[in-house]
Design a protein around this motif. Structure first.
Motif, PDB file in Angstrom:
ATOM      1  N   TYR A 356       0.851  -1.189   0.000  1.00 18.69           N
ATOM      2  CA  TYR A 356       0.000   0.000   0.000  1.00 18.69           C
ATOM      3  C   TYR A 356       0.889   1.242   0.000  1.00 18.69           C
ATOM      4  O   TYR A 356       1.741   1.409   0.879  1.00 18.69           O
ATOM      5  CB  TYR A 356      -0.913   0.007   1.237  1.00 18.69           C
ATOM      6  N   ASN A 357       0.665   2.099  -0.974  1.00 20.25           N
ATOM      7  CA  ASN A 357       1.526   3.260  -1.143  1.00 20.25           C
ATOM      8  C   ASN A 357       0.724   4.548  -1.049  1.00 20.25           C
ATOM      9  O   ASN A 357      -0.360   4.670  -1.654  1.00 20.25           O
ATOM     10  CB  ASN A 357       2.232   3.174  -2.501  1.00 20.25           C
ATOM     11  N   GLY A 358       1.247   5.523  -0.299  1.00 20.72           N
ATOM     12  CA  GLY A 358       0.617   6.838  -0.242  1.00 20.72           C
ATOM     13  C   GLY A 358      -0.659   6.861   0.567  1.00 20.72           C
ATOM     14  O   GLY A 358      -0.755   6.243   1.634  1.00 20.72           O
ATOM     15  N   SER A 359      -1.687   7.572   0.072  1.00 25.79           N
ATOM     16  CA  SER A 359      -2.908   7.814   0.840  1.00 25.79           C
ATOM     17  C   SER A 359      -3.625   6.533   1.256  1.00 25.79           C
ATOM     18  O   SER A 359      -4.206   6.463   2.340  1.00 25.79           O
ATOM     19  CB  SER A 359      -3.865   8.690   0.024  1.00 25.79           C
ATOM     20  N   VAL A 360      -3.591   5.510   0.431  1.00 33.90           N
ATOM     21  CA  VAL A 360      -4.304   4.269   0.752  1.00 33.90           C
ATOM     22  C   VAL A 360      -3.659   3.536   1.927  1.00 33.90           C
ATOM     23  O   VAL A 360      -4.306   2.733   2.600  1.00 33.90           O
ATOM     24  CB  VAL A 360      -4.379   3.351  -0.492  1.00 33.90           C
ATOM     25  N   ALA A 361      -2.386   3.826   2.210  1.00 35.92           N
ATOM     26  CA  ALA A 361      -1.675   3.136   3.286  1.00 35.92           C
ATOM     27  C   ALA A 361      -2.235   3.468   4.663  1.00 35.92           C
ATOM     28  O   ALA A 361      -1.967   2.757   5.633  1.00 35.92           O
ATOM     29  CB  ALA A 361      -0.184   3.469   3.240  1.00 35.92           C
ATOM     30  N   SER A 362      -3.010   4.543   4.775  1.00 41.32           N
ATOM     31  CA  SER A 362      -3.580   4.932   6.064  1.00 41.32           C
ATOM     32  C   SER A 362      -5.023   4.453   6.228  1.00 41.32           C
ATOM     33  O   SER A 362      -5.677   4.774   7.209  1.00 41.32           O
ATOM     34  CB  SER A 362      -3.530   6.457   6.219  1.00 41.32           C
ATOM     35  N   THR A 402       1.909  -7.787   4.302  1.00 41.70           N
ATOM     36  CA  THR A 402       1.444  -6.441   3.984  1.00 41.70           C
ATOM     37  C   THR A 402       2.570  -5.450   4.199  1.00 41.70           C
ATOM     38  O   THR A 402       3.294  -5.533   5.196  1.00 41.70           O
ATOM     39  CB  THR A 402       0.248  -6.055   4.869  1.00 41.70           C
ATOM     40  N   THR A 403       2.716  -4.508   3.273  1.00 45.84           N
ATOM     41  CA  THR A 403       3.731  -3.465   3.381  1.00 45.84           C
ATOM     42  C   THR A 403       3.076  -2.104   3.171  1.00 45.84           C
ATOM     43  O   THR A 403       2.250  -1.940   2.271  1.00 45.84           O
ATOM     44  CB  THR A 403       4.843  -3.656   2.322  1.00 45.84           C
ATOM     45  N   GLN A 404       3.423  -1.144   4.020  1.00 41.71           N
ATOM     46  CA  GLN A 404       2.942   0.229   3.875  1.00 41.71           C
ATOM     47  C   GLN A 404       4.112   1.132   3.490  1.00 41.71           C
ATOM     48  O   GLN A 404       5.202   1.025   4.057  1.00 41.71           O
ATOM     49  CB  GLN A 404       2.330   0.724   5.185  1.00 41.71           C
ATOM     50  N   GLN A 405       3.885   2.028   2.526  1.00 45.24           N
ATOM     51  CA  GLN A 405       4.936   2.924   2.058  1.00 45.24           C
ATOM     52  C   GLN A 405       4.410   4.351   1.990  1.00 45.24           C
ATOM     53  O   GLN A 405       3.229   4.585   1.715  1.00 45.24           O
ATOM     54  CB  GLN A 405       5.427   2.508   0.664  1.00 45.24           C
ATOM     55  N   ASP A 406       5.319   5.311   2.217  1.00 46.95           N
ATOM     56  CA  ASP A 406       4.978   6.706   1.968  1.00 46.95           C
ATOM     57  C   ASP A 406       4.838   6.922   0.476  1.00 46.95           C
ATOM     58  O   ASP A 406       5.311   6.110  -0.334  1.00 46.95           O
ATOM     59  CB  ASP A 406       6.059   7.631   2.528  1.00 46.95           C
ATOM     60  N   LYS A 407       4.216   8.024   0.105  1.00 49.40           N
ATOM     61  CA  LYS A 407       3.939   8.294  -1.304  1.00 49.40           C
ATOM     62  C   LYS A 407       5.210   8.281  -2.148  1.00 49.40           C
ATOM     63  O   LYS A 407       6.197   8.939  -1.849  1.00 49.40           O
ATOM     64  CB  LYS A 407       3.247   9.640  -1.453  1.00 49.40           C
ATOM     65  N   THR A 408       5.168   7.469  -3.207  1.00 53.50           N
ATOM     66  CA  THR A 408       6.244   7.462  -4.204  1.00 53.50           C
ATOM     67  C   THR A 408       5.597   7.421  -5.581  1.00 53.50           C
ATOM     68  O   THR A 408       4.543   6.830  -5.764  1.00 53.50           O
ATOM     69  CB  THR A 408       7.158   6.228  -4.051  1.00 53.50           C
ATOM     70  N   GLY A 409       6.203   8.061  -6.557  1.00 57.95           N
ATOM     71  CA  GLY A 409       5.682   8.012  -7.917  1.00 57.95           C
ATOM     72  C   GLY A 409       4.640   9.079  -8.183  1.00 57.95           C
ATOM     73  O   GLY A 409       4.434  10.015  -7.406  1.00 57.95           O
ATOM     74  N   ALA A 410       3.952   8.919  -9.303  1.00 54.86           N
ATOM     75  CA  ALA A 410       3.047   9.958  -9.816  1.00 54.86           C
ATOM     76  C   ALA A 410       1.677   9.945  -9.157  1.00 54.86           C
ATOM     77  O   ALA A 410       0.928  10.912  -9.292  1.00 54.86           O
ATOM     78  CB  ALA A 410       2.893   9.781 -11.322  1.00 54.86           C
ATOM     79  N   PHE A 411       1.327   8.889  -8.448  1.00 55.21           N
ATOM     80  CA  PHE A 411      -0.029   8.761  -7.919  1.00 55.21           C
ATOM     81  C   PHE A 411      -0.075   9.064  -6.426  1.00 55.21           C
ATOM     82  O   PHE A 411       0.860   8.755  -5.690  1.00 55.21           O
ATOM     83  CB  PHE A 411      -0.571   7.355  -8.187  1.00 55.21           C
ATOM     84  N   ASP A 412      -1.187   9.659  -6.007  1.00 56.56           N
ATOM     85  CA  ASP A 412      -1.367   9.981  -4.597  1.00 56.56           C
ATOM     86  C   ASP A 412      -1.409   8.716  -3.745  1.00 56.56           C
ATOM     87  O   ASP A 412      -0.995   8.713  -2.592  1.00 56.56           O
ATOM     88  CB  ASP A 412      -2.658  10.784  -4.424  1.00 56.56           C
ATOM     89  N   GLY A 413      -1.913   7.647  -4.330  1.00 55.18           N
ATOM     90  CA  GLY A 413      -1.947   6.367  -3.644  1.00 55.18           C
ATOM     91  C   GLY A 413      -2.165   5.245  -4.629  1.00 55.18           C
ATOM     92  O   GLY A 413      -2.784   5.451  -5.679  1.00 55.18           O
ATOM     93  N   TYR A 414      -1.628   4.083  -4.339  1.00 52.41           N
ATOM     94  CA  TYR A 414      -1.883   2.921  -5.186  1.00 52.41           C
ATOM     95  C   TYR A 414      -1.651   1.647  -4.390  1.00 52.41           C
ATOM     96  O   TYR A 414      -1.031   1.656  -3.320  1.00 52.41           O
ATOM     97  CB  TYR A 414      -1.029   2.935  -6.454  1.00 52.41           C
ATOM     98  N   ILE A 415      -2.173   0.540  -4.923  1.00 55.72           N
ATOM     99  CA  ILE A 415      -1.986  -0.788  -4.330  1.00 55.72           C
ATOM    100  C   ILE A 415      -1.242  -1.652  -5.337  1.00 55.72           C
ATOM    101  O   ILE A 415      -1.578  -1.657  -6.523  1.00 55.72           O
ATOM    102  CB  ILE A 415      -3.335  -1.454  -3.993  1.00 55.72           C
TER     103      ILE A 415
END
Length: 530
Positions: A356-362, A402-415
């Motif tokens: 889970y990357n970015g906004s979806v990680a929360s 499961t892994t949570q990441q801070d925002k990386t890349g062009a999208f606000d959040g992605y799975i």
């Protein structure tokens, strides 16, 4: 069509009205739960089942309930529900753990007073016209040490009430944090320490393999001479034969039990012993508690059937109504990613990693995990859903991480979903665009931007000229309309992919024609629940 709910036990009229006010088609037959054959014949038509303790939800009953989505137990105990069978069938099991907390805690305190002052025996003696003041010498609670086994919701209330009575409280609970112990004003101890120090012991834990006979013969022997034991939690937490022996020997001065290993308890080794107070499982038996749990179960079941909100479920992560609104598109993304990989994988899966990357990680990751796993498992078992998927994965020995990441890349959040078998690894990523629609954004590490459709075609090939023409011509010549067409490649002349959004499922002969060209390494039709 409105969801249909059956109430097969006694619930208040106000609870029945809640279902009706929420637009639920409710059938209220409070005697049906006691007639297992009649219930078996009726259950198939309902989406929800609201019960108390009289209805027994067995594997056989669940097999006869193809439409059932949720079981709501008005109260805490769900011993009358086969939760494993319900999970495998994808049926959510809810209870109402908070509606009778105060009532049950108060009953434990009342039982403590009763056994400390021998009130039932003194009452009976006085009714018989006797005046035996010297016989009924009691003890004060003030200044005594109370040992609380299980300091959760109900146990925590008992701790608070006991401190108000000026008792010193020690608690054994592996899940009790030091911070909460300090907040409750109690001392966290190990079980042996509690047994050695407590003047009174009260139990407030569920019945599990770990808590069965937690007060065994050996542990009762470790208690302080003159201890008094109260159990208003669950039968089977105390070895009743061992306790009876300890009461007869005088090691235990008294006991107060509201619950028994076998219920209804028409006989027990504790019955008719001096200074033993017994009640017929009255912990939750107040007007207020019965009304509270009935109203709560009606609200919880209605919320789930109408909005997807999950509250107090025992086999599914809780999702609030607000979360359900925000997470709805993300839950679909997780399911689509799982479905993509599941349909592409024809070997036993060893691991599923969900990133889970970015906004979806929360967000509520437990619910998203269940959706992703369900998507994977449906490829081989169409009946799997978010409830049953983790059970199916566990039975197959699939390791979930499961892994949570801070925002990386062009999208606000992605799975991103990574599935590994003994031979290969597959990965796919997706996001939710501002229009609320799910998108595939990466497959095999190759970036794309593809809508998700009910019928899709995925191909892999070398990046060479003629691929688009071959795909377009073959589809067109065979009457298969392409709604959308997405291409991606790792680099010029290297690996390339195509993802076609089709109006209909492509016939097998069309797929064979594509494979016969020799231009594609993989030609895979895909279906998604959109």
């Amino acid at each position: 069509m409105a969801p249909k709910v059956l109430i097969s036990d006694k619930l208040s009229d106000a609870a029945v009205q809640i279902f009706r006010d929420r637009g639920i088609d409710v059938t209220f037959e409070p005697a049906l739960g006691k007639d297992k054959d009649a219930l078996l014949a009726r259950i198939g038509e309902f989406d929800g089942l609201a019960i108390r303790s009289a209805t027994k939800v067995t594997e056989k009953l669940l097999e006869a309930a193809p439409n059932l989505k949720v079981i709501g137990r008005a109260g805490i105990g769900t011993d009358n529900v086969d939760k494993d069978a319900a999970s495998k069938k994808g049926v959510i099991v809810m209870n109402t753990p908070y509606g009778n907390m105060i009532t049950t805690a108060e009953h434990a305190i009342a039982m403590m007073f009763a056994v400390a002052r021998q009130i039932p025996e003194a009452n009976a003696s006085t009714h018989e016209g006797k005046w035996e003041k010297s016989r009924f010498m009691g003890v004060e609670l003030s200044g005594k040490t109370l040992g609380v086994i299980g300091a959760g919701n109900i146990g925590g209330i008992v701790c608070d009430r006991a401190r108000g009575l000026k008792m010193k409280v020690v608690a054994y609970d592996p899940f009790l944090s030091e911070e909460r112990a300090i907040k409750l004003g109690i001392e966290k101890v190990e079980l042996d320490d509690l047994l050695a120090r407590a003047d009174f012991i009260t139990l407030h834990v569920p019945f599990t393999d770990q808590t069965k006979n937690i007060l065994s013969r050996d542990n009762i022997a470790k208690t302080k001479t003159g201890v008094r034991i109260v159990n208003c939690a669950r039968g089977g937490l105390v070895d009743e034969d061992a306790l009876a022996d300890a009461l007869k020997s005088g090691h235990v001065a008294g006991a107060a039990f509201d619950v028994f290993a076998v219920e209804p308890a028409t006989e027990s080794p504790l019955f008719n012993l001096p200074n033993v107070v017994v009640t017929p499982h009255l912990g939750a038996a107040t007007t207020e508690a019965q009304e509270n749990v009935a109203l709560q179960v009606a609200e919880q079941m209605s919320d789930y059937l109408l909005t997807g909100a999950v509250t107090n479920a025992l086999n599914m992560p809780s999702v609030t109504a607000e979360e359900a609104k925000v997470m709805g598109p993300w839950i679909k993304v997780a399911e689509h990613l799982g479905a993509f990989v599941g349909q592409m994988t024809d070997e036993p899966i060893k691991t599923i990693e969900i990133i889970y990357n970015g906004s979806v990680a929360s967000m509520n990751l437990e619910a998203l995990n269940c959706s992703a796993i369900a998507g994977v498992m449906k490829a081989t078992n169409p009946d799997v859903n978010m409830v049953s998927a983790p059970v199916v994965a566990r039975e197959r020995g699939v390791e979930i991480s499961t892994t949570q990441q801070d925002k990386t890349g062009a999208f606000d959040g992605y799975i991103k979903l990574v599935v590994k078998t003994a031979k290969r690894e597959r990965s796919v990523a997706g996001t939710v665009f501002t229009d609320g629609k799910p998108r595939f954004i990466q497959i095999k590490g190759i970036n794309i931007d593809a809508e998700v459709g009910a019928h899709m075609l995925y191909t892999t090939n070398e990046d060479v000229p003629g691929i688009i023409g071959t795909l377009g011509n073959t589809m067109g010549e065979n009457g298969v309309n392409i709604a959308n067409f997405t291409l991606g490649r790792s680099d010029r002349g290297k690996d390339a992919i195509a993802l076609l959004y089709l109006d209909d499922q492509p016939p097998a002969p069309v797929l064979d024609k594509l494979r016969a060209t020799g231009m594609f390494q993989n030609v895979s039709p895909l279906r998604f629940n959109v």
